[in-house]
Design a protein around this motif. Structure first.
Motif, PDB file in Angstrom:
ATOM      1  N   ILE A  38       0.826  -1.203   0.000  1.00  8.71           N
ATOM      2  CA  ILE A  38       0.000   0.000   0.000  1.00  8.71           C
ATOM      3  C   ILE A  38       0.864   1.259   0.000  1.00  8.71           C
ATOM      4  O   ILE A  38       2.023   1.228   0.390  1.00  8.71           O
ATOM      5  N   GLY A  39       0.238   2.344  -0.457  1.00  9.18           N
ATOM      6  CA  GLY A  39       0.896   3.637  -0.463  1.00  9.18           C
ATOM      7  C   GLY A  39      -0.133   4.739  -0.282  1.00  9.18           C
ATOM      8  O   GLY A  39      -1.341   4.499  -0.298  1.00  9.18           O
ATOM      9  N   LEU A  40       0.363   5.951  -0.100  1.00 10.30           N
ATOM     10  CA  LEU A  40      -0.484   7.133   0.030  1.00 10.30           C
ATOM     11  C   LEU A  40      -0.197   8.090  -1.112  1.00 10.30           C
ATOM     12  O   LEU A  40       0.958   8.280  -1.499  1.00 10.30           O
ATOM     13  N   ILE A  41      -1.253   8.668  -1.627  1.00 12.02           N
ATOM     14  CA  ILE A  41      -1.160   9.781  -2.574  1.00 12.02           C
ATOM     15  C   ILE A  41      -1.948  10.892  -1.899  1.00 12.02           C
ATOM     16  O   ILE A  41      -3.173  10.838  -1.827  1.00 12.02           O
ATOM     17  N   THR A  42      -1.232  11.861  -1.352  1.00 15.01           N
ATOM     18  CA  THR A  42      -1.902  12.843  -0.508  1.00 15.01           C
ATOM     19  C   THR A  42      -1.332  14.239  -0.712  1.00 15.01           C
ATOM     20  O   THR A  42      -0.135  14.397  -0.968  1.00 15.01           O
ATOM     21  N   ASN A  43      -2.204  15.219  -0.624  1.00 19.36           N
ATOM     22  CA  ASN A  43      -1.785  16.605  -0.766  1.00 19.36           C
ATOM     23  C   ASN A  43      -1.249  17.122   0.567  1.00 19.36           C
ATOM     24  O   ASN A  43      -1.914  17.005   1.593  1.00 19.36           O
ATOM     25  N   VAL A  44      -0.054  17.664   0.521  1.00 17.96           N
ATOM     26  CA  VAL A  44       0.523  18.422   1.632  1.00 17.96           C
ATOM     27  C   VAL A  44       1.187  19.636   1.007  1.00 17.96           C
ATOM     28  O   VAL A  44       1.444  19.654  -0.201  1.00 17.96           O
ATOM     29  N   PRO A  45       1.491  20.652   1.793  1.00 19.54           N
ATOM     30  CA  PRO A  45       2.178  21.813   1.209  1.00 19.54           C
ATOM     31  C   PRO A  45       3.552  21.425   0.657  1.00 19.54           C
ATOM     32  O   PRO A  45       4.332  20.768   1.346  1.00 19.54           O
ATOM     33  N   PRO A  46       3.854  21.813  -0.577  1.00 24.70           N
ATOM     34  CA  PRO A  46       5.178  21.528  -1.135  1.00 24.70           C
ATOM     35  C   PRO A  46       6.307  22.096  -0.272  1.00 24.70           C
ATOM     36  O   PRO A  46       7.419  21.568  -0.271  1.00 24.70           O
ATOM     37  N   SER A  47       6.012  23.138   0.492  1.00 28.98           N
ATOM     38  CA  SER A  47       7.024  23.768   1.347  1.00 28.98           C
ATOM     39  C   SER A  47       7.442  22.883   2.519  1.00 28.98           C
ATOM     40  O   SER A  47       8.390  23.206   3.227  1.00 28.98           O
ATOM     41  N   GLU A  54      11.013  13.919   2.885  1.00 27.19           N
ATOM     42  CA  GLU A  54      10.955  15.055   3.819  1.00 27.19           C
ATOM     43  C   GLU A  54       9.510  15.484   4.066  1.00 27.19           C
ATOM     44  O   GLU A  54       9.114  15.747   5.202  1.00 27.19           O
ATOM     45  N   ARG A  55       8.717  15.544   2.980  1.00 31.55           N
ATOM     46  CA  ARG A  55       7.317  15.945   3.144  1.00 31.55           C
ATOM     47  C   ARG A  55       6.542  14.876   3.918  1.00 31.55           C
ATOM     48  O   ARG A  55       5.690  15.193   4.751  1.00 31.55           O
ATOM     49  N   ALA A  56       6.856  13.600   3.684  1.00 32.24           N
ATOM     50  CA  ALA A  56       6.200  12.518   4.425  1.00 32.24           C
ATOM     51  C   ALA A  56       6.561  12.590   5.911  1.00 32.24           C
ATOM     52  O   ALA A  56       5.696  12.361   6.772  1.00 32.24           O
ATOM     53  N   ALA A  57       7.805  12.895   6.219  1.00 26.52           N
ATOM     54  CA  ALA A  57       8.224  13.015   7.623  1.00 26.52           C
ATOM     55  C   ALA A  57       7.443  14.131   8.310  1.00 26.52           C
ATOM     56  O   ALA A  57       6.986  13.975   9.463  1.00 26.52           O
ATOM     57  N   ARG A  58       7.253  15.238   7.639  1.00 30.74           N
ATOM     58  CA  ARG A  58       6.475  16.342   8.206  1.00 30.74           C
ATOM     59  C   ARG A  58       5.006  15.942   8.359  1.00 30.74           C
ATOM     60  O   ARG A  58       4.361  16.257   9.367  1.00 30.74           O
ATOM     61  N   LEU A  59       4.457  15.232   7.364  1.00 26.43           N
ATOM     62  CA  LEU A  59       3.081  14.754   7.443  1.00 26.43           C
ATOM     63  C   LEU A  59       2.907  13.856   8.664  1.00 26.43           C
ATOM     64  O   LEU A  59       1.949  14.013   9.429  1.00 26.43           O
ATOM     65  N   LYS A  60       3.822  12.916   8.859  1.00 21.28           N
ATOM     66  CA  LYS A  60       3.757  12.014  10.015  1.00 21.28           C
ATOM     67  C   LYS A  60       3.772  12.815  11.319  1.00 21.28           C
ATOM     68  O   LYS A  60       2.995  12.534  12.235  1.00 21.28           O
ATOM     69  N   LYS A  61       4.648  13.798  11.377  1.00 23.87           N
ATOM     70  CA  LYS A  61       4.761  14.632  12.582  1.00 23.87           C
ATOM     71  C   LYS A  61       3.446  15.375  12.842  1.00 23.87           C
ATOM     72  O   LYS A  61       2.967  15.433  13.978  1.00 23.87           O
ATOM     73  N   GLU A  62       2.864  15.931  11.790  1.00 23.69           N
ATOM     74  CA  GLU A  62       1.613  16.687  11.930  1.00 23.69           C
ATOM     75  C   GLU A  62       0.470  15.790  12.390  1.00 23.69           C
ATOM     76  O   GLU A  62      -0.294  16.140  13.281  1.00 23.69           O
TER      77      GLU A  62
END
Length: 155
Positions: A38-47, A54-62
């Motif tokens: 399985i995987g995720l296709i998800t919108n997060v801020p590109p920043s 890096e964006r996945a790590a921030r998503l996990k933290k949030e």
């Protein structure tokens, strides 16, 4: 198979806390037991980072910061298959994230589950087996046995 995250696997409550959608934890466990990747296709801020990792790590933290529930979210099940937009133009419903997932999946049949008609329509137009969650008179998620069957059918 790929999922959207918010309101597909995870619900954000009015108080800002997050937790599993009803049945999502058991569903992820069943997929894991049947060795379905399985995987995720998800919108997060590109920043949130220069790379998907890096964006996945921030998503996990949030998500983890607001998580309410006896079991944590099953991030380990997704491995490095968490795809996020590199630019605002790549945000869903633009097809870029689904195209990237497809390119990384070899010749596997792909399934995409999300709560919005627009997203499942785009995924379907790109050759995914689309499934809209949260529909009355239908299973909450695409049955695992059906996913296994789809994996055995010729393309």
């Amino acid at each position: 198979m790929y999922f959207d995250l918010g309101e597909t696997l995870v619900h954000t409550a009015d108080d800002g806390s997050t937790g599993y959608q009803p049945g999502a934890a058991a569903y992820l466990r069943a997929l894991r037991e049947h060795h379905i990747r399985i995987g995720l296709i998800t919108n997060v801020p590109p920043s949130w980072g220069a790379t998907d990792a890096e964006r996945a790590a921030r998503l996990k933290k949030e998500v983890d910061a607001t998580w309410r529930g006896s079991a944590p979210f099953a991030w380990q099940d997704f491995g490095d298959r968490i795809l996020t937009p590199r630019t605002e133009a790549e945000r869903k419903p633009a097809p870029v994230l689904w195209q990237r997932a497809k390119a990384d999946s070899g010749r596997c049949r792909l399934v995409y589950e999300a709560e919005t008609t627009e997203e499942v329509d785009v995924a379907g137009s790109l050759g995914y087996v689309p499934y809209q969650v949260g529909q009355p008179h239908r299973p909450a998620f695409l049955p695992v046995a059906l996913i296994e069957l789809l994996g055995r059918l010729p393309h």
